[in-house]
Enzyme design. Structure first.
Site, PDB file in Angstrom:
ATOM      1  N   LYS A  89     -72.297 -92.507 -12.654  1.00 42.45           N
ATOM      2  CA  LYS A  89     -73.110 -91.449 -12.953  1.00 42.45           C
ATOM      3  C   LYS A  89     -72.433 -90.280 -13.707  1.00 42.45           C
ATOM      4  O   LYS A  89     -71.372 -90.044 -13.714  1.00 42.45           O
ATOM      5  CB  LYS A  89     -73.597 -90.762 -11.573  1.00 42.45           C
ATOM      6  CG  LYS A  89     -74.863 -89.566 -11.832  1.00 42.45           C
ATOM      7  CD  LYS A  89     -75.188 -88.899 -10.415  1.00 42.45           C
ATOM      8  CE  LYS A  89     -76.254 -87.674 -10.718  1.00 42.45           C
ATOM      9  NZ  LYS A  89     -76.544 -87.247  -9.387  1.00 42.45           N
ATOM     10  N   SER A 164     -81.381 -87.234  -8.190  1.00 46.29           N
ATOM     11  CA  SER A 164     -81.053 -87.045  -9.754  1.00 46.29           C
ATOM     12  C   SER A 164     -80.290 -88.341 -10.277  1.00 46.29           C
ATOM     13  O   SER A 164     -80.075 -88.489 -11.319  1.00 46.29           O
ATOM     14  CB  SER A 164     -79.952 -86.081  -9.813  1.00 46.29           C
ATOM     15  OG  SER A 164     -78.899 -86.070  -8.846  1.00 46.29           O
ATOM     16  N   SER A 188     -79.959 -87.183  -3.800  1.00 46.18           N
ATOM     17  CA  SER A 188     -80.060 -87.650  -4.907  1.00 46.18           C
ATOM     18  C   SER A 188     -79.400 -89.078  -5.142  1.00 46.18           C
ATOM     19  O   SER A 188     -79.395 -89.788  -6.046  1.00 46.18           O
ATOM     20  CB  SER A 188     -79.052 -86.741  -5.856  1.00 46.18           C
ATOM     21  OG  SER A 188     -79.850 -85.734  -6.345  1.00 46.18           O
TER      22      SER A 188
HETATM   23  N1  GLN Z   1     -83.636 -82.968  -5.458  1.00 45.56           N
HETATM   24  C1  GLN Z   1     -82.769 -82.224  -4.985  1.00 45.56           C
HETATM   25  C2  GLN Z   1     -82.502 -80.953  -5.631  1.00 45.56           C
HETATM   26  O1  GLN Z   1     -82.932 -80.855  -6.732  1.00 45.56           O
HETATM   27  C3  GLN Z   1     -81.541 -83.111  -4.688  1.00 45.56           C
HETATM   28  C4  GLN Z   1     -80.753 -83.290  -5.649  1.00 45.56           C
HETATM   29  C5  GLN Z   1     -79.171 -83.910  -5.405  1.00 45.56           C
HETATM   30  O2  GLN Z   1     -78.896 -84.496  -4.523  1.00 45.56           O
HETATM   31  N2  GLN Z   1     -78.292 -83.624  -6.575  1.00 45.56           N
HETATM   32  O3  GLN Z   1     -81.504 -80.176  -5.531  1.00 45.56           O
END
Ligand code: GLN
Length: 490
Positions: A89, A164, A188
């Site tokens: 990632k 994400s 994420s």
């Molecule tokens: N969807 C959550 C956010 O937008 C989690 C994102 C993540 O785990 N990086 O904060």
């Protein structure tokens, strides 16, 4: 064949297992260099549509593959991931390769070092194919917040892969990598794994070093693997876990052989089902799939019982206060001086900062910096940030009480299956609310695994989240294996 777009299904492809590939490489039947080449070929074919990879690190990959083939030819000992093609990632840094975190503000930045998790993969023989697309600074649940365009879900390319870490999940689902790394701050890894029908791991906070992870919310950020099956994900975790002098929050607890632990039958384990996770807002088809998974666990000899996590109702506001507060502090370093592009034509230094940030950050990142700055400002700190920290403690204690009675807790990973691209971009609050099943484990610091658990009538994957107490990854893997086995029998 007509010139019409190919059926969406053609993007889904299951990678071979680690054990199969590794055996081929050890005997010389498979050359790591050919394997890497075959992955690059597939990436060339599928990536223009999926947009999972942001950049390829071919030179480094081919050097490593040649090294593995050499060692295999000489009969030298091989690492557990010898020759295995993996993707990273783009919030984890790789020496010399562009690192964008899905943001324009990092364009052109080439970090001078490797993240610890990345270095450990390579030391175990993995071949690093490239960097994977994600929401800007890992903020989002659909990968639509990437400055480099959204990732498409290989199961249905009109839908989001989740986020994400959407690129990391999609790459495994489409066999553009055997396994990948992602990061999980509030879901994420788990939610995109669920949307794409692959396995995703949330290691205990501190189990994997965060050194070289571009920070979003440091008290919540975790690095973890994606794979096409539970055992492979467990193997990867054993490789990347462990104490790291570069990360003071990394745990000194010994790393276990998680794959071996996942081999143990789940029979006799006590499984908790929190009633608060099966209430309003849960899609009936997702609920049906998870209930079927729970029945399979019972059939495998687990004792299933209800548990209660009543503070779950505060989890979304608590998470979005703490995460944005930490993000506002972490993102202060992107100022047009230290990294990435600098705005031209500013009369003063303050203007240069302002313009560089105005031009470099996307809308969602700006929204969060504003929210977080507000929550931390004098006069509001006690009412918001401090209160959120107190409720966070209550949430963690609630989990610990539950884990005194059960070995693992199972829930849906997300309230729905993958949604359509663009469906939720106009309503950030709706997007935040859908994180309800994943943020509590993030706040509590506990570990979990998301494992495929059936599908909706339209064929969209559903993921079950299996949670376990701190440093109890082995138990989560055991339960996830049982769910996976039941699915494979169908
Ligand atoms: N969807 C959550 C956010 O937008 C989690 C994102 C993540 O785990 N990086 O904060």
């Amino acid at each position: 064949m007509s010139s019409e777009a190919k059926p969406a299904e053609s993007y889904v492809e299951k990678p071979k297992t680690l054990a199969e590939l590794r055996a081929g490489i050890a005997t010389g039947r498979t050359k790591a260099i050919d394997l890497a080449a075959s992955y690059y070929e597939r990436i060339e074919k599928k990536n223009p549509r999926l947009n999972a990879y942001l950049c390829l690190t071919k030179e480094r990959a081919l050097v490593q593959a040649a090294r593995v083939d050499d060692a295999a030819a000489k009969g030298d000992p091989l690492g557990v991931l010898a020759g295995i093609p993996v993707g990273i990632k783009d919030v984890l840094v790789m020496k010399g390769a562009p690192a964008t975190a899905g943001s324009k503000i990092l364009q052109g930045y080439r970090p001078p070092y490797d993240a610890t998790a990345v270095a450990k993969l390579e030391a175990a023989g993995a071949v690093l194919l490239g960097k994977l697309n994600c929401d800007e600074f890992a903020m989002g649940s659909s990968t639509e917040n990437s400055a480099y365009g959204p990732v498409r879900n290989p199961v249905d390319t009109e839908r989001v892969p989740g986020g994400s870490s959407g690129g990391s999940a999609a790459a495994v689902a489409a066999n553009l990598a055997v396994a990948t790394l992602g990061s999980d701050t509030g879901g994420s890894i788990r939610q995109p794994a669920s949307f794409c029908g692959v396995v995703g791991v949330l290691p205990t906070y501190g189990r994997v070093s965060r050194y070289g992870l571009i920070a979003y919310a440091s008290s919540l950020d975790r690095v973890g693997p994606f794979a096409s099956n539970v055992r492979d994900a467990a193997t990867l975790l054993s490789v990347i876990a462990g104490h790291d002098p570069h990360d003071a929050t990394s745990s000194p607890a010994p790393v276990r052989d998680y794959a071996a632990e996942s081999d143990k039958p789940a029979e006799g384990l006590r499984i908790g089902v929190p009633r608060e996770y099966f209430a309003e807002g849960l899609d009936p088809e997702v609920r049906a799939a998870i209930e079927k998974g729970i029945a399979a666990l019972e059939a495998a000899g687990c004792a299933v019982k209800p548990v209660s996590l009543p503070n779950t109702r505060y989890a979304i506001p608590v998470y979005y206060l703490i995460a944005t507060a930490e993000a506002s502090a972490n993102l202060a370093r992107f100022d047009g001086v230290r990294y990435g592009p600098r705005s031209k034509d500013s009369a003063t230094l303050a203007d240069m900062y302002r313009h560089s940030r105005e031009e470099g950050f996307g809308a969602e990142v700006k929204r969060r910096i504003l929210l977080g700055t507000y929550a931390l400002s004098a006069g509001y700190y006690d009412a918001y940030y401090l209160k959120a920290q107190q409720v966070r403690r209550l949430l963690a204690e609630e989990y610990l009480r539950a884990f005194a009675e059960v070995d693992a807790i199972v829930t849906p990973t997300a309230p729905t299956a993958a949604f359509k691209l663009g469906e939720k971009t106009g309503d950030p609050l709706a997007m935040y609310l859908a994180d309800i099943y994943t943020v509590t484990a993030s706040l509590a610091g506990i570990c979990g695994v998301t494992v495929p658990c059936g599908a909706t009538k339209a064929g969209l994957p559903v993921g079950m989240q299996v949670l376990a107490a701190h440093l109890n990854e082995g138990t989560a893997f055991r339960v996830a294996r049982a769910v996976e086995r039941a699915g494979n029998r169908e």
